[in-house]
Design a protein around this motif. Sequence first.
Motif, short mmCIF file in Angstrom:
data_model
loop_
_atom_site.label_atom_id
_atom_site.label_comp_id
_atom_site.label_asym_id
_atom_site.label_seq_id
_atom_site.Cartn_x
_atom_site.Cartn_y
_atom_site.Cartn_z
N ARG A 1 0.85 -1.19 0.00
CA ARG A 1 0.00 0.00 0.00
C ARG A 1 0.88 1.24 0.00
O ARG A 1 1.85 1.32 0.77
CB ARG A 1 -0.91 -0.02 1.23
CG ARG A 1 -2.20 0.75 1.03
CD ARG A 1 -3.12 0.64 2.23
NE ARG A 1 -2.91 1.72 3.17
CZ ARG A 1 -3.73 2.00 4.20
NH1 ARG A 1 -4.78 1.22 4.41
NH2 ARG A 1 -3.49 3.00 5.01
N TRP B 1 -7.37 0.65 1.26
CA TRP B 1 -6.49 1.73 0.84
C TRP B 1 -7.14 3.06 1.21
O TRP B 1 -8.36 3.17 1.31
CB TRP B 1 -6.33 1.75 -0.67
CG TRP B 1 -5.67 0.59 -1.32
CD1 TRP B 1 -5.75 -0.73 -0.98
CD2 TRP B 1 -4.86 0.64 -2.48
NE1 TRP B 1 -5.04 -1.49 -1.86
CE2 TRP B 1 -4.47 -0.67 -2.80
CE3 TRP B 1 -4.41 1.68 -3.29
CZ2 TRP B 1 -3.68 -0.98 -3.89
CZ3 TRP B 1 -3.62 1.38 -4.38
CH2 TRP B 1 -3.25 0.06 -4.67
N TRP C 1 -5.89 5.28 -4.06
CA TRP C 1 -6.32 4.36 -5.12
C TRP C 1 -7.20 5.03 -6.18
O TRP C 1 -7.19 4.62 -7.34
CB TRP C 1 -7.02 3.14 -4.52
CG TRP C 1 -8.44 3.32 -4.07
CD1 TRP C 1 -8.88 3.63 -2.83
CD2 TRP C 1 -9.62 3.16 -4.87
NE1 TRP C 1 -10.24 3.70 -2.78
CE2 TRP C 1 -10.73 3.40 -4.04
CE3 TRP C 1 -9.86 2.84 -6.20
CZ2 TRP C 1 -12.06 3.35 -4.48
CZ3 TRP C 1 -11.18 2.78 -6.66
CH2 TRP C 1 -12.25 3.03 -5.80
#
Length: 243
Positions: A80, A92, A97
């Motif tokens: 991540r 996330w 993202w």
Amino acid sequence: MQILIIRHGDPNYEIDSLTEKGWREAELLAERIARLDVADFYVSPLGRARDTAGVTLKKMNRQATELPWLQEFFRATIDRPDRDYKSIAWDWLPQDWTIEEKYYDKNDWTDTAVMRNSEIKKEYQWVADGLDELLARHGYVREGNYYRAERPNTDRIVLFCHFGVECVMLSHLLGVSPMVMWHGFCAAPTSVTTVNTEERRKGVASFRVASFGDVSHLYVADEPPAFHARFCEVYGKEGERCD
């Protein structure tokens, strides 16, 4: 055909079971499911799902088939962007993202640097193949993006599992990216998601969600839904996690 996807009760992750609240939720869920005609039960191998299912199964004097691919979707981890250690693929920060358009695409969501550096595509396919094999046993065979109704029926099956894998199954059935499901939907503990087949032309079936994350069995008993799977409504709110 009808599929009920049930998330486990409020979890005690340290012992892979349920909290005291989770056991109350499981009892209320059992009261609801016991009123239904169920063809088959299926359960994740993890303790919190098995314990949740066990209350219903005991009440109905039934057994469930354990399916390995129904376990929580955490075997494939990712790097991540905001962390320096491996993380589950479905948690996330939105500012990280959402900047990548491919994550919204049902075909391209695994074609990013982060996803290519993980086993996520392989794990997703494992769940999708397992689900399709299960549906084929119940008369519905995957044919491209729909299902061939070889033995059309009105059977009801119940799957006791977890939030992450629930979203993977729904993304496969509906043809959407799981990133949208993981981050745009929330299924509270013991929530029930109902998915029905629709056979608008003979032999051609698709799956459609009639309800997602229903916890009416909790509300009728004045049992508030657990907060697990959600994040803070307002940043810094006491008792609600932000990460």
